[in-house]
Design a protein around this motif. Structure first.
Motif: not given
Ligand SMILES: Nc1ncnc2c1ncn2[C@@H]1O[C@H](COP(=O)(O)OP(=O)(O)O)[C@@H](O)[C@H]1O
Ligand SMILES: [Mg+2]
Lengths: 270, 348
Positions: B12, B14-15, B186-187, B190-191, B193-196, B198, B223, B227
């Protein structure tokens, strides 16, 4: 190796009489072969024999003009690559195809894609489900990093890594997909003896740990003898032999394909 | 900024983006500063800040589709225009409140963006870039030929309001723009550093390999376009309710080029880079604007109004300089500075 009881099992992937041409070039001609669950199988053959093309057919990059490929009882001959990947076929590339701008860690995390679920909205708001998922999958990825001895390059951008380590990332990435069939296209090409031994050990570890079926393209006969339970030999797009490493080594047609006519009678080792 | 000797004990941590107490202080301090800025900032500065933030929103979108997902798009101003006109029409012709029209215009621009992104199934790189230019002109043509948009003249729009409180000055609307910029930053961060996020970068770096990892690349390219255009639409809507007029002249292809320049100068794929790039190039514009009268005095041959052409020239020059000397943009320079702070007194 336990070849007898493997043969009694049903194949996980069946290739039924496929042929592939590029204009006038015949890349594959009437190939039949099976991959059994949990076996390590080598595909052998001189340059241009069609080994990579065969992989490309299996994972959906190429569509053979004739024949069918069945994976887990589903016809995948005309499926797009991403669907075949989702079903459980992973591969590495002869020329290493990494996500060069991402770190080794993120390359592996990216390969968890099919096993993760959070969409763009969850990801954008992050705290909650997306973070939980990140951490869960990070743990699995860290195990694979351990397995492949990649701790020191975890946070390095892969574009800057030396060849041997990039090969490792490529392999780790395929593993992260937790596939049923793992296709390795020349995983040891261009490596020195030590690196080859490492790679062979990884392959055996993976096999033992996950019972994945592994198909690998390899030229080094010593490696093949140590590693695989069965080999298939291609020459000019045709299958010319299928058997244990010993059988293949002594097969006159195989020797001829590799070394030309004049050696075929002497039985020179590959 | 992380001082030397701080290590992460859990994944947690680390990311995490905000890592230390110092980080939190810095973050809260800057936010506080931004919230009280209108109390002392002169009109000129506040006006510029509003403009910068709206540009940041639009360029954040472009960063996602071009910087991260690798799909070059010059069409961003057209999608801004879609958002602006959609919002204008909803509020003036249908009496819908700005607060509902704002997200809807993001979605409308996003949906039009799907059409803009469709060619990315077949074409890449230079050809896709040409395609997005065509989409730009097509979209602008449609907008100026519709009756409901007021054609070439455009529409005049009302300022947003809550009850009897009207956001009709630069100070007042600043807060709307600021809060939306914060949410969308913020969105985006975060986007990524997460699945989508990447997956977007994976597609940019190697779309074949992404397919082999089980990524439906076409879906994710669309997508990314959605966005990106959503961001443009929000930016457009804010812009038209700030200016209280909307017309097609406000959205030109030059803006599209500028936006691309901003992500190059800031650093492809980086969210802080968006801020660096936008601020750098906007300030440069201002500098040229101020400087050109003096330049004319110095060299009378330049004529009376060299600002426009001078601006384009300086923009081109800066872009060339960055592409040669710092192709990874200001964000990379910033990373180097952070690292040298972290490992001081050692050298990188
Ligand atoms: N995309 C392609 N277009 C044209 N010819 C191809 C293509 N892919 C493979 N081939 C041809 O198919 C044959 C087999 O190639 P390949 O499968 O790469 O061999 P190997 O991997 O065994 O060295 C070669 O003659 C090669 O030129
Ligand atoms: Mg090959």
């Amino acid at each position: 190796m336990a070849r007898i009881d493997q043969q009694s099992r049903n194949p996980i992937l069946e290739i039924d009489n496929i042929s592939l041409n590029f204009g006038g070039t015949v890349a594959l001609k009437d190939i039949n072969m099976d991959i059994l669950p949990g076996e390590i199988l080598a595909i052998i053959g001189p340059n241009g024999a069609g080994k990579t093309s065969l992989f490309n057919c299996m994972n959906g990059f190429y569509r053979p003009q004739k024949g069918t490929i069945t994976f887990k009882k589903t016809d995948i001959t005309r499926q797009p690559p991403y669907k075949i990947a989702k079903m459980g076929v992973a591969r590495t590339f002869q020329n290493i195809e990494l996500f060069t701008g991402l770190t080794a860690l993120d390359n592996l995390m990216a390969a968890r894609h099919i096993l993760m679920k959070q969409g763009a909205l969850a990801g954008g708001f992050f705290f909650g489900s997306a973070r939980k998922e990140e951490v869960q999958h990070r743990q699995v990825v860290e195990d694979i990093i351990d397995l492949l001895d990649m701790e020191s390059i975890r946070k390095k951008v892969v574009g800057s890594l030396p060849y041997g380590q990039r090969k490792r990332v490529d392999m780790g990435r395929a593993l992260c997909m937790e596939p049923d069939v793992l296709l390795l296209d020349e995983p040891m090409a261009g490596m020195n003896v030590e690196e080859k031994e490492d790679m062979a050990r990884f392959i055996l570890d993976i096999h033992e740990l996950k019972e994945t079926s592994i198909v690998l393209v390899e030229h080094d006969m010593a490696v093949i003898m140590d590693l695989v339970s069965r080999g298939i030999v291609l020459d000019f797009g045709r299958k010319i032999a299928d058997g244990t490493p010993e059988e293949i080594k002594d097969n006159p047609q195989v020797i001829k394909a590799y070394l030309g006519d004049k050696f075929s009678k002497k039985g020179v080792s590959l | 900024m992380r001082p030397c000797g701080v290590f992460d004990e859990t994944y947690e941590k680390d990311i995490a983006i905000v890592r230390t107490r110092g980080h939190w202080l810095l973050l809260i301090g800057s936010l506080l500063f931004l919230f009280i800025l209108p109390l002392f900032a002169p009109y000129y500065l506040l006006n510029l800040t509003n403009n910068i933030f709206i540009t940041v929103i639009v360029v954040l979108g472009l960063q996602i589709v071009t910087g991260c997902c690798g799909q070059i798009s010059f069409g961003q101003p057209a999608f801004m225009a879609v958002g602006a006109f959609f919002s204008a029409v909803l509020t003036t012709k249908f009496g819908i409140s700005f607060w509902i029209a704002l997200p809807l215009s993001g979605i409308a621009a996003g949906l039009v963006g799907l059409i803009g992104g469709a060619p990315s199934l077949r074409i890449k790189g230079f050809y896709l870039a040409m395609g997005t230019i065509a989409i730009f002109y097509l979209t602008m043509w449609v907008i100026t030929h519709l009756h409901i948009t007021g054609g070439h003249q455009g529409l005049s729009v009302e300022s947003p309001s809550i009850g009897s409180f009207v956001f009709d000055t630069d100070e007042r609307i600043y807060y709307i723009i600021l809060i939306i910029t914060i949410i969308l930053t913020f969105f985006a961060r975060n986007l990524l550093r997460s699945r989508v996020g990447r997956v977007f970068v994976a597609i940019r770096d190697n779309d074949l390999a992404a397919e082999v990892m089980g990524v439906n690349t076409f879906y994710y390219k669309l997508l990314a376009f959605f966005i990106s255009c959503f961001y443009a639409g929000i930016g457009g809507s804010l812009f038209c309710h700030w200016y209280t007029v909307v017309n097609s002249e406000q959205y030109t292809l030059i803006h599209g080029l500028n936006f691309i320049g901003m992500i190059i100068v800031g650093g492809l794929g980086s969210i802080p880079g968006v801020f660096f790039g936008v601020i750098f190039l906007r300030l440069l514009d201002e500098l040229v604007l101020f400087g050109s009268p003096f330049l004319t005095e110095l060299i009378p041959k330049l004529g009376i109004a060299p600002a426009a052409s001078l601006g384009v020239m300086v923009f081109g020059l800066v872009l060339i300089i960055f592409l040669i000397f710092q192709p990874r943009g200001l964000a990379h320079t910033w990373e180097i500075l952070k690292t040298s702070y972290r490992i001081y007194p050692y050298k990188n």
